[in-house]
Design a protein around this motif. Structure first.
Motif, PDB file in Angstrom:
ATOM      1  N   ALA A 125       0.840  -1.204   0.000  1.00  0.00           N
ATOM      2  CA  ALA A 125       0.000   0.000   0.000  1.00  0.00           C
ATOM      3  C   ALA A 125       0.874   1.253   0.000  1.00  0.00           C
ATOM      4  N   VAL A 126       0.289   2.372  -0.450  1.00  0.00           N
ATOM      5  CA  VAL A 126       1.014   3.644  -0.514  1.00  0.00           C
ATOM      6  C   VAL A 126       0.509   4.563   0.604  1.00  0.00           C
ATOM      7  N   VAL A 127       1.436   5.010   1.462  1.00  0.00           N
ATOM      8  CA  VAL A 127       1.090   5.912   2.557  1.00  0.00           C
ATOM      9  C   VAL A 127       1.831   7.231   2.348  1.00  0.00           C
ATOM     10  N   GLY A 128       1.108   8.342   2.451  1.00  0.00           N
ATOM     11  CA  GLY A 128       1.718   9.655   2.266  1.00  0.00           C
ATOM     12  C   GLY A 128       2.058  10.300   3.596  1.00  0.00           C
ATOM     13  N   SER A 129       3.286  10.807   3.727  1.00  0.00           N
ATOM     14  CA  SER A 129       3.682  11.551   4.929  1.00  0.00           C
ATOM     15  C   SER A 129       4.886  12.417   4.614  1.00  0.00           C
ATOM     16  N   SER A 130       4.885  13.651   5.145  1.00  0.00           N
ATOM     17  CA  SER A 130       6.047  14.529   4.950  1.00  0.00           C
ATOM     18  C   SER A 130       6.971  14.484   6.158  1.00  0.00           C
ATOM     19  N   SER A 131       6.575  13.748   7.212  1.00  0.00           N
ATOM     20  CA  SER A 131       7.363  13.681   8.443  1.00  0.00           C
ATOM     21  C   SER A 131       8.339  12.507   8.397  1.00  0.00           C
ATOM     22  N   LEU A 132       9.625  12.806   8.572  1.00  0.00           N
ATOM     23  CA  LEU A 132      10.625  11.725   8.576  1.00  0.00           C
ATOM     24  C   LEU A 132      10.378  10.763   9.729  1.00  0.00           C
ATOM     25  N   ARG A 133       9.910  11.290  10.874  1.00  0.00           N
ATOM     26  CA  ARG A 133       9.613  10.415  12.010  1.00  0.00           C
ATOM     27  C   ARG A 133       8.508   9.425  11.649  1.00  0.00           C
ATOM     28  N   ARG A 134       7.417   9.949  11.080  1.00  0.00           N
ATOM     29  CA  ARG A 134       6.316   9.048  10.709  1.00  0.00           C
ATOM     30  C   ARG A 134       6.754   8.074   9.620  1.00  0.00           C
ATOM     31  N   GLN A 135       7.500   8.564   8.640  1.00  0.00           N
ATOM     32  CA  GLN A 135       7.969   7.680   7.566  1.00  0.00           C
ATOM     33  C   GLN A 135       8.779   6.521   8.141  1.00  0.00           C
ATOM     34  N   ALA A 136       9.718   6.841   9.041  1.00  0.00           N
ATOM     35  CA  ALA A 136      10.581   5.805   9.619  1.00  0.00           C
ATOM     36  C   ALA A 136       9.777   4.831  10.476  1.00  0.00           C
ATOM     37  N   MET A 137       8.813   5.341  11.225  1.00  0.00           N
ATOM     38  CA  MET A 137       8.013   4.467  12.086  1.00  0.00           C
ATOM     39  C   MET A 137       7.075   3.568  11.283  1.00  0.00           C
ATOM     40  N   ILE A 138       6.557   4.106  10.182  1.00  0.00           N
ATOM     41  CA  ILE A 138       5.719   3.277   9.297  1.00  0.00           C
ATOM     42  C   ILE A 138       6.563   2.131   8.737  1.00  0.00           C
ATOM     43  N   LYS A 139       7.782   2.474   8.265  1.00  0.00           N
ATOM     44  CA  LYS A 139       8.654   1.449   7.668  1.00  0.00           C
ATOM     45  C   LYS A 139       9.101   0.426   8.705  1.00  0.00           C
ATOM     46  N   ARG A 140       9.257   0.877   9.931  1.00  0.00           N
ATOM     47  CA  ARG A 140       9.653  -0.036  11.006  1.00  0.00           C
ATOM     48  C   ARG A 140       8.555  -1.076  11.258  1.00  0.00           C
ATOM     49  N   LEU A 141       7.306  -0.619  11.242  1.00  0.00           N
ATOM     50  CA  LEU A 141       6.187  -1.534  11.478  1.00  0.00           C
ATOM     51  C   LEU A 141       5.811  -2.339  10.232  1.00  0.00           C
ATOM     52  N   ARG A 142       5.914  -1.682   9.064  1.00  0.00           N
ATOM     53  CA  ARG A 142       5.490  -2.314   7.814  1.00  0.00           C
ATOM     54  C   ARG A 142       6.511  -2.028   6.713  1.00  0.00           C
ATOM     55  N   PRO A 143       7.623  -2.802   6.686  1.00  0.00           N
ATOM     56  CA  PRO A 143       8.660  -2.545   5.675  1.00  0.00           C
ATOM     57  C   PRO A 143       8.153  -2.691   4.235  1.00  0.00           C
ATOM     58  N   ASP A 144       7.032  -3.384   4.052  1.00  0.00           N
ATOM     59  CA  ASP A 144       6.512  -3.613   2.688  1.00  0.00           C
ATOM     60  C   ASP A 144       5.769  -2.411   2.128  1.00  0.00           C
TER      61      ASP A 144
END
Length: 308
Positions: A125-144
């Protein structure tokens, strides 16, 4: 109309204006003043003008405060209302954060027409975020998951989501609530799993040091508990030289006179995480935040923040 209204500087977004109006309304109530005792002055900042690339590439957090602080310093406005999480840890000489309003919900909100939670999103899925913190945390939980840059004010991001530009996005719950948009929230992310940005949910007021008249007015609406929590969070951020280029989260909570602080630093791709926490007397808020930041810095080693 009184001859010298108190001039409140703010960015022009709907959320920034809502925060400025809340500040004005609290001052009106605290001092028994009419609306015409105040003037809301809208100032366009560099951060508002740059919409085509990540802010971390062009100067980071200060882009949302620079022009407003210039107006404070040269006397065009008397106070400035900011989202605390937009504030750099070092302020220009002569300016200070002199009041905080009671803190709103600190959590991140998950918004999606396609899934109830981040975990429920389909693979890829595609998730939009301009926050590096949110981007990193999303990838940590869902690397796919494919995380894409997602700039624009709150309304723009909601419109892009409705148009299907992304499958989901994350926004601060506090901002949505302040605009009466809590019904847009699909679910809330727990603070345990998703540590918020330093200062998230808190409105801060900046004014000139020594401007006693303004300071006296602000004292009546100041929330000490919010300041104590933010003192710890901002001290933590200052140690890590936190800017928009580093995924950092931090949250202080108060239980009576005891302050508990938790901080996290992540690699931008979410592949490596360091967390640390500490508790102590609320009067030691700055020391607690600094200590957690220093401990994290030691554990990460010199290369961690330099790698990106």
């Amino acid at each position: 109309m009184q001859s010298n209204p108190l001039r409140i500087g703010t960015r022009g977004s709907a959320l920034a204006l809502a925060q400025a109006h809340e500040t004005r309304d609290r001052l009106m109530a605290a001092h028994g003043l009419a609306e015409d005792a105040f003037e809301i002055v809208v100032i366009k900042t560099s951060g508002d003008k740059i919409q085509d690339r990540p802010l971390s590439e062009v100067g980071g957090k200060g882009l949302f405060t620079k022009e407003i602080e210039e107006a404070l310093l040269d006397g065009r406005i008397d106070l400035a209302v900011h989202s605390s999480k937009d504030m750099p840890t070092v302020l220009p000489d002569g300016l200070a954060l002199t009041a905080f309003l009671p803190r709103e919900d600190v959590r991140d909100a998950f918004l999606s027409p396609k899934a109830k939670t981040l975990t429920d999103l389909p693979q890829g899925a595609v998730v939009g975020s301009s926050s590096l913190r949110r981007q990193a945390m999303i990838k940590r939980l869902r690397p796919d998951i494919d995380v894409v840059m997602y700039r624009g004010n709150l309304q723009t991001r909601l419109r892009k989501l409705a148009e299907g530009a992304v499958d989901a996005t994350l926004l601060a719950a506090a901002g949505l609530r302040r605009l009466g948009l809590e019904n847009e929230i699909t679910s809330l992310l727990s603070e345990d799993e998703f540590l918020p940005a330093v200062g998230q949910g808190a409105i801060c007021i900046e004014s000139r040091e020594g401007d006693q008249d303004t300071l006296n007015k602000l004292a009546a609406i100041h929330d000490q508990e919010t300041q104590t929590r933010l003192d710890a969070e901002r001290a933590f951020l200052a140690v890590l030289d936190g800017s928009c280029r580093t995924p950092i989260g931090g949250l202080a909570t108060l239980d009576g006179e005891t302050l508990h602080f938790r901080g996290i630093v992540l690699k931008p791709d979410g592949s490596e995480t360091h967390q640390e926490e500490a508790s102590g007397p609320a009067s030691d808020a700055v020391t607690i935040g600094k200590t957690v930041g220093e401990n994290l810095k030691t554990r990460m080693g010199p290369g961690f923040l330099a790698d990106h």
